[in-house]
Design an enzyme around this catalytic site. Structure first.
Site, PDB file in Angstrom:
ATOM      1  N   ALA A  77       0.851  -1.194   0.000  1.00  0.00           N
ATOM      2  CA  ALA A  77       0.000   0.000   0.000  1.00  0.00           C
ATOM      3  C   ALA A  77       0.884   1.242   0.000  1.00  0.00           C
ATOM      4  O   ALA A  77       1.962   1.253   0.588  1.00  0.00           O
ATOM      5  CB  ALA A  77      -0.894   0.005   1.233  1.00  0.00           C
ATOM      6  N   LYS A 111       9.724 -13.461   5.688  1.00  0.00           N
ATOM      7  CA  LYS A 111       9.478 -12.128   5.109  1.00  0.00           C
ATOM      8  C   LYS A 111      10.753 -11.290   5.177  1.00  0.00           C
ATOM      9  O   LYS A 111      11.100 -10.589   4.227  1.00  0.00           O
ATOM     10  CB  LYS A 111       8.326 -11.414   5.833  1.00  0.00           C
ATOM     11  N   ASN A 132      12.966  -9.276   2.354  1.00  0.00           N
ATOM     12  CA  ASN A 132      13.100  -7.812   2.439  1.00  0.00           C
ATOM     13  C   ASN A 132      14.545  -7.335   2.533  1.00  0.00           C
ATOM     14  O   ASN A 132      14.843  -6.200   2.145  1.00  0.00           O
ATOM     15  CB  ASN A 132      12.373  -7.292   3.696  1.00  0.00           C
TER      16      ASN A 132
HETATM   17  N1  LIG Z   1       3.260   0.170   3.070  1.00  0.00           N
HETATM   18  C1  LIG Z   1       3.417  -1.114   2.800  1.00  0.00           C
HETATM   19  O1  LIG Z   1       3.202  -1.559   1.668  1.00  0.00           O
HETATM   20  C2  LIG Z   1       3.854  -2.067   3.874  1.00  0.00           C
HETATM   21  C3  LIG Z   1       3.704  -3.454   3.637  1.00  0.00           C
HETATM   22  C4  LIG Z   1       4.047  -4.349   4.645  1.00  0.00           C
HETATM   23  C5  LIG Z   1       4.535  -3.875   5.858  1.00  0.00           C
HETATM   24  N2  LIG Z   1       4.693  -2.525   6.060  1.00  0.00           N
HETATM   25  C6  LIG Z   1       5.200  -2.089   7.365  1.00  0.00           C
HETATM   26  O2  LIG Z   1       4.107  -1.499   8.075  1.00  0.00           O
HETATM   27  C7  LIG Z   1       4.590  -0.471   8.968  1.00  0.00           C
HETATM   28  C8  LIG Z   1       3.879   0.835   8.632  1.00  0.00           C
HETATM   29  O3  LIG Z   1       4.298   1.202   7.337  1.00  0.00           O
HETATM   30  P1  LIG Z   1       3.522   2.269   6.436  1.00  0.00           P
HETATM   31  O4  LIG Z   1       3.970   2.039   5.040  1.00  0.00           O
HETATM   32  O5  LIG Z   1       2.087   2.264   6.725  1.00  0.00           O
HETATM   33  O6  LIG Z   1       4.169   3.632   6.961  1.00  0.00           O
HETATM   34  P2  LIG Z   1       3.600   5.123   6.765  1.00  0.00           P
HETATM   35  O7  LIG Z   1       2.756   5.197   5.537  1.00  0.00           O
HETATM   36  O8  LIG Z   1       4.774   6.011   6.908  1.00  0.00           O
HETATM   37  O9  LIG Z   1       2.627   5.303   8.008  1.00  0.00           O
HETATM   38  C9  LIG Z   1       3.082   5.444   9.322  1.00  0.00           C
HETATM   39  C10 LIG Z   1       2.075   6.326  10.015  1.00  0.00           C
HETATM   40  O10 LIG Z   1       2.425   6.429  11.394  1.00  0.00           O
HETATM   41  C11 LIG Z   1       2.170   7.766  11.773  1.00  0.00           C
HETATM   42  N3  LIG Z   1       2.833   8.033  13.051  1.00  0.00           N
HETATM   43  C12 LIG Z   1       4.136   8.013  13.361  1.00  0.00           C
HETATM   44  N4  LIG Z   1       4.314   8.288  14.663  1.00  0.00           N
HETATM   45  C13 LIG Z   1       3.070   8.504  15.172  1.00  0.00           C
HETATM   46  C14 LIG Z   1       2.577   8.820  16.469  1.00  0.00           C
HETATM   47  N5  LIG Z   1       3.404   8.978  17.510  1.00  0.00           N
HETATM   48  N6  LIG Z   1       1.248   8.992  16.631  1.00  0.00           N
HETATM   49  C15 LIG Z   1       0.385   8.835  15.599  1.00  0.00           C
HETATM   50  N7  LIG Z   1       0.791   8.503  14.356  1.00  0.00           N
HETATM   51  C16 LIG Z   1       2.124   8.351  14.149  1.00  0.00           C
HETATM   52  C17 LIG Z   1       2.671   8.566  10.606  1.00  0.00           C
HETATM   53  O11 LIG Z   1       2.224   9.899  10.706  1.00  0.00           O
HETATM   54  P3  LIG Z   1       2.391  10.989   9.528  1.00  0.00           P
HETATM   55  O12 LIG Z   1       1.072  10.924   8.818  1.00  0.00           O
HETATM   56  O13 LIG Z   1       2.620  12.265  10.261  1.00  0.00           O
HETATM   57  O14 LIG Z   1       3.539  10.557   8.680  1.00  0.00           O
HETATM   58  C18 LIG Z   1       2.040   7.762   9.480  1.00  0.00           C
HETATM   59  O15 LIG Z   1       0.691   8.141   9.287  1.00  0.00           O
HETATM   60  C19 LIG Z   1       6.100  -0.421   8.745  1.00  0.00           C
HETATM   61  O16 LIG Z   1       6.770  -1.216   9.688  1.00  0.00           O
HETATM   62  C20 LIG Z   1       6.274  -1.028   7.339  1.00  0.00           C
HETATM   63  O17 LIG Z   1       7.553  -1.586   7.120  1.00  0.00           O
HETATM   64  C21 LIG Z   1       4.353  -1.608   5.106  1.00  0.00           C
END
Ligand SMILES: NC(=O)c1ccc[n+]([C@@H]2O[C@H](COP(=O)([O-])OP(=O)(O)OC[C@H]3O[C@@H](n4cnc5c(N)ncnc54)[C@H](OP(=O)(O)O)[C@@H]3O)[C@@H](O)[C@H]2O)c1
Length: 296
Positions: free
Chosen positions: A124, A175, A179
């Site tokens: 995503a 996984k 990665n």
């Molecule tokens: N995206 C993918 O395709 C994917 C797939 C598998 C696994 N993952 C894993 O899933 C996890 C999340 O990834 P993501 O891609 O979703 O990251 P992301 O899009 O950067 O989302 C992280 C969110 O956390 C928020 N955040 C950070 N600190 C916070 C706090 N203290 N209070 C409230 N919100 C806070 C960020 O706020 P802001 O809106 O201010 O940035 C952002 O909205 C990671 O470990 C990643 O490796 C991701």
């Protein structure tokens, strides 16, 4: 009514919140750092929308049945003010992140028996607050047991396939093996396929073999085929393609989850007496390449 708070409504948290909000049995609260009005996710099954309660002030949060944390791994400690307000005596806390250290990262914030580590395969991308594209079918794995089974049950009425596994450890290490090679394009800032060579293959294969050796020492069952599959992915990557979030984050000048994806292989390798020279060198080079926040 089951109350669920999602901390971190980014690509993963926003998608999860939107899917769960489709179920009238749930009351969803989104705990955001950056405000958003609503959530709209383009999914393989069509567009889904949700208008959950959105909080940006932890002081306004109340105790819930479930907390789902979906921040990046380097933002774990910043979730403390939310967890302090959301977690009551019966609250369970699911950690939806990459890596193999879900419990270790949170056990100073939440009692370990309340934590549910979650492995998610769900590509995503967020284009703006609350605007997300989920490009493929989503899969969630959790450890078998009371908490894991209960977490999987939350997704019963969504298109996300959630299952509890007796051998969850192997799920997260397989996984990670897939990665860990993305540190190469994160460092070179280009796909590995167009510049493939025997020497580059030795580096990519070395990264993955080290990960597999450390994972097996930790007790994970990792099929040998994972190594060739990861090397083949790197060999076949096309010019201009982005190899996962660590590469995307460096391209965007963002912080990277390098400690959770490669640093961990070095750290745990040390504990097991396993040499991890490829991961150690690339983690060090990536830190030296201009991202002073990256832990080496
Ligand atoms: N995206 C993918 O395709 C994917 C797939 C598998 C696994 N993952 C894993 O899933 C996890 C999340 O990834 P993501 O891609 O979703 O990251 P992301 O899009 O950067 O989302 C992280 C969110 O956390 C928020 N955040 C950070 N600190 C916070 C706090 N203290 N209070 C409230 N919100 C806070 C960020 O706020 P802001 O809106 O201010 O940035 C952002 O909205 C990671 O470990 C990643 O490796 C991701």
């Amino acid at each position: 009514m089951t109350t669920i708070a999602v901390i971190g409504p980014g690509a993963i948290g926003g998608t999860i919140a939107a899917w769960l909000a489709q179920d009238p049995a749930f009351s969803i609260t989104v705990c955001a750092r950056t405000p958003l009005d609503d959530i709209r996710v383009e999914t393989p099954q069509g567009v889904i929308t949700a208008k959950p309660e959105v909080l940006t002030d932890p002081g306004k949060a109340r105790v819930v049945d479930w907390v789902l944390v979906a921040t990046k791994t380097y933002d774990v400690d910043s979730t403390k003010p939310w967890l302090d307000r959301l977690v009551g005596d019966a609250t369970r806390v699911a950690i939806i992140q990459n890596g193999v250290e879900h419990v270790r990262l949170f056990e100073h914030l939440v009692p370990a028996e309340r934590l549910v580590p979650v492995m998610i395969n769900l590509p995503a991308v967020r284009s703006a607050p609350g605007r997300i594209v989920q490009s493929r079918h989503g899969i969630i794995a959790v450890p078998a047991g009371r908490n894991g089974n209960a977490l999987a049950a939350l997704f019963a009425h969504t298109e996300i396939e959630a299952a509890a596994h007796a051998d969850f450890l192997s799920q997260v290490w397989v996984k990670l093996a897939g990665n860990c090679a993305a540190i190469v394009p994160a460092l070179t800032l280009r796909a590995t396929g167009p510049v493939w060579s025997d020497a580059l293959e030795a580096i990519v294969r070395g990264l993955v073999e080290e990960c597999v050796a450390v994972g097996r020492a930790e007790g994970a069952d990792i099929p040998e085929a994972v190594i060739d599959a990861t090397v083949a992915n790197a060999r076949n990557s096309r010019e201009g393609s982005v190899a996962g979030s660590i590469h995307a984050d460096r391209l965007a000048g963002h912080q990277m989850e390098v400690d959770a994806r490669n640093g961990v292989i070095v750290r745990l390798g040390e504990q097991h007496g396993i040499a991890t020279p490829m991961n150690r060198v690339l983690v060090t080079l990536l830190a030296a390449a201009g991202s002073p926040w990256v832990k080496s």
